[in-house]
Write an enzyme that holds these catalytic residues in place. Structure first.
Site, PDB file in Angstrom:
ATOM      1  N   LYS A  55     -14.812 114.467  60.020  1.00 22.48           N
ATOM      2  CA  LYS A  55     -15.184 115.193  58.810  1.00 22.48           C
ATOM      3  C   LYS A  55     -13.981 115.336  57.870  1.00 22.48           C
ATOM      4  CE  LYS A  55     -19.090 115.426  60.956  1.00 22.48           C
ATOM      5  NZ  LYS A  55     -19.440 116.559  61.820  1.00 22.48           N
ATOM      6  N   TYR A  65     -23.341 123.388  65.976  1.00 18.36           N
ATOM      7  CA  TYR A  65     -23.670 122.029  65.530  1.00 18.36           C
ATOM      8  C   TYR A  65     -24.814 121.487  66.408  1.00 18.36           C
ATOM      9  CZ  TYR A  65     -22.931 117.083  64.523  1.00 18.36           C
ATOM     10  OH  TYR A  65     -23.093 115.772  64.163  1.00 18.36           O
TER      11      TYR A  65
HETATM   12  C1  LIG Z   1     -19.796 116.674  63.124  1.00 14.21           C
HETATM   13  C2  LIG Z   1     -19.506 117.831  64.003  1.00 14.21           C
HETATM   14  C3  LIG Z   1     -19.334 117.672  65.379  1.00 14.21           C
HETATM   15  C4  LIG Z   1     -19.477 116.322  66.049  1.00 14.21           C
HETATM   16  O1  LIG Z   1     -18.515 115.433  65.606  1.00 14.21           O
HETATM   17  P1  LIG Z   1     -18.770 113.823  65.592  1.00 14.21           P
HETATM   18  O2  LIG Z   1     -17.429 113.316  65.185  1.00 14.21           O
HETATM   19  O3  LIG Z   1     -19.852 113.584  64.590  1.00 14.21           O
HETATM   20  O4  LIG Z   1     -19.164 113.444  66.961  1.00 14.21           O
HETATM   21  C5  LIG Z   1     -19.050 118.780  66.141  1.00 14.21           C
HETATM   22  N1  LIG Z   1     -18.942 120.007  65.579  1.00 14.21           N
HETATM   23  C6  LIG Z   1     -19.106 120.208  64.252  1.00 14.21           C
HETATM   24  C7  LIG Z   1     -18.967 121.571  63.704  1.00 14.21           C
HETATM   25  C8  LIG Z   1     -19.393 119.126  63.417  1.00 14.21           C
HETATM   26  O5  LIG Z   1     -19.555 119.323  62.103  1.00 14.21           O
END
Ligand SMILES: *Cc1c(COP(=O)(O)O)cnc(C)c1O
Length: 396
Positions: free
Chosen positions: A206, A109
Site C-alpha cells: 500500500k 482487513y
Molecule cells: C492490504 C492490507 C493487508 C494485506 O496486504 P496484501 O499486501 O494485500 O497481502 C493487510 N492489512 C491491511 C490493513 C491492508 O490494507
C-alpha cells in the site's frame, strides 16, 4: 583457466571491478550463492561472517528493505514476506497453536478476518472479534487461553481508531501479545512499538511502496526470540519475496515520507470540502472534530492524519454508479496508497459478503465510498469530487 575454457562453461563472466559504488542498490536475482571452500561455508553457517546461501533464506534486496522498515518502526530483525497477508499468516499460524485463543478487532482487513474466521478454527485455535476502541468489550472477549490480540490502528472503511494504549495495558496485564497491523497509519503517523505493541505488521503493497506495482509484507517482533521464530517460520513456508519486488519497494520507500505528507494534507482538505457539499450525508476522517474517535486520533496520531477519507452520499446504487462514472480520472479500484487517488465502494467489494442489514449496522450504505487520496494537485482533485458528487446526487 584459459579464456577459451571459461567461454565454454555455463557461468556468467565475472563482474568488472569498480573503485566506485553504485548509488542505487543493485538487483540481485541470484537464487544461490557460491562459496570459495567448505571452510568458508562453515564460517557463514556459524555466523562468523555474513553471507547469503539460498534466496528463500534471505537475499540482499530483502535485507535492504527490511533494514529500512526496521529503522522506520524502531525494530530489529524484521522479516519481509511476499505480501501483507503472508505477514499476517506468519504471525497467526507461526506463533499460535491448537488450544490457543486470539481476540481480533471487529473491522479487520477482510482477508485477515477470513483467516481468523476460517483457517484458525480449523487448526483448533479459538477466535473472538470485538471493538478495539472499547477496552471493556475487548477484555470481555478474552479467555484464559487468549495468547494474542490483533488490531489495526485505523479501521477500514469507517476509519474508527483503536485504543492502542488501553490495549497495550490489557495485553500486559493478561500476558497476551499485542499485534498491530500498521498499514493504514504507517510509521510516519504511528509507531506501535512506542505504544506498547509486541509485533508490527505491514502491507508494504500500500502506502510504503506506493505505486501499485509491488506486493510485499513486513513483520517485526520486539522480543528477539519471537523475531527469530517468525523468521524461521517464513523461511520454512517460503514466504520470502522476490528480489525485484523488494527492489521496487525500496525505490518507493525513498519518496514515502513526501508522498504521505502530501496525501494526508490533501485528504484533510478534501474531507472538509466534502462535508460542505450538498448531497453528502456524512464524512469520516479521524482528524475532523465530528469524527467519533477524534480525541483518540489526536492523541495517538500526533497531529498526523491518514490519506483515507470515507463519505456517504444520499441515494442508492444508481447514485454510486453515476458517481464512479462522473469521477473521471480517478480509478475505481479496491486498493489504497497508490500515487493516484482511488475509490472503493465497500458495499460491492470488501463488504459484499455481509447482509444489507449488517452493512447498515456499520453505516455502510450504497452511497458510501472510501477514498485513498493520492498525489494529485489538491485543487484539481477537489474540483473532480465536487462535479462528480453533483452529477451523482443531482444536487449542487
Ligand atoms: C492490504 C492490507 C493487508 C494485506 O496486504 P496484501 O499486501 O494485500 O497481502 C493487510 N492489512 C491491511 C490493513 C491492508 O490494507
Amino acid at each position: 583457466m584459459t579464456r577459451n575454457h571459461r567461454g565454454s562453461l555455463i557461468r556468467p563472466f565475472p563482474l568488472p571491478g569498480s573503485a566506485s559504488r553504485p548509488v542505487v542498490t543493485p538487483l540481485s536475482p541470484s537464487v544461490v550463492y557460491a562459496s570459495d571452500t567448505p571452510d568458508a561455508l562453515d564460517d557463514q553457517y556459524e555466523g562468523r561472517v555474513q553471507g547469503y546461501t539460498y534466496s528463500r533464506e534471505g537475499h540482499p534486496n530483502a535485507s535492504v528493505v527490511a533494514a529500512h522498515l526496521d529503522a522506520m518502526e524502531g525494530a530489529t530483525g524484521g522479516v519481509l514476506t511476499g505480501s501483507g497477508m503472508a505477514a499476517v499468516g506468519a504471525v497467526l499460524m507461526g506463533l499460535l497453536k491448537t488450544g490457543d485463543h486470539v481476540v481480533g478487532g471487529n473491522q479487520l482487513y477482510g482477508r485477515s478476518r477470513r483467516m481468523m474466521a476460517e483457517d484458525l478454527p480449523r487448526l483448533g485455535i479459538g477466535v473472538t472479534l470485538a471493538d478495539p476502541g472499547d477496552i471493556a468489550a475487548m477484555r470481555a472477549a478474552m479467555t484464559p487461553q487468549t495468547k494474542m490480540i490483533l488490531v489495526e490502528v485505523v479501521s477500514n472503511p469507517t476509519l474508527r481508531v483503536a485504543d492502542i494504549r488501553g490495549l497495550a495495558a490489557l495485553a500486559k496485564e493478561t500476558g497476551a501479545l499485542l499485534v498491530v497491523d500498521n498499514t493504514f497509519t504507517t510509521p510516519r503517523a504511528f509507531r506501535p512499538f512506542d505504544h506498547g505493541a509486541d509485533i508490527v505488521i505491514h502491507s508494504i503493497t500500500k502506502l510504503l511502496a506506493g505505486h501499485s506495482d509491488v506486493m510485499l509484507g513486513y513483520v517485526a517482533a520486539r522480543d528477539p526470540d519471537l523475531a527469530q521464530r517468525l523468521m524461521v517460520f517464513s523461511v520454512t513456508l517460503g514466504l520470502t519475496p522476490s528480489p525485484f519486488d523488494c527492489w521496487l519497494a525500496e525505490r518507493g520507500l525513498l519518496t514515502f515520507p513526501l508522498r504521505f505528507d502530501r496525501a494526508q494534507a490533501t485528504a484533510a482538505r478534501l474531507a472538509d470540502h466534502l462535508a460542505g457539499l450538498p448531497g453528502v450525508r456524512r464524512v469520516l476522517y479521524p482528524m475532523r472534530e465530528d469524527h467519533p474517535d477524534h480525541a483518540l486520533a489526536a492523541d495517538l496520531l500526533g497531529g498526523q492524519g491518514c490519506n483515507m477519507v470515507s463519505f456517504e452520499m444520499e441515494g442508492g446504487r444508481a447514485t454510486a454508479n453515476a458517481f464512479t462514472r462522473a469521477a473521471e480520472g480517478l480509478s475505481f479500484a479496491p486498493t489504497l496508497g497508490d500515487v493516484g487517488t482511488t475509490l472503493s465502494h465497500p458495499a460491492s467489494s470488501s463488504h459484499r459478503g455481509l447482509t444489507a442489514q449488517d452493512r447498515a449496522a456499520l453505516g455502510i450504505t450504497e452511497g458510501f465510498f472510501r477514498v485513498s487520496v493520492g498525489l494529485e494537485d489538491p485543487e484539481a482533485l477537489i474540483a473532480v469530487f465536487t462535479e462528480a458528487v453533483a452529477a451523482a446526487t443531482g444536487r449542487g
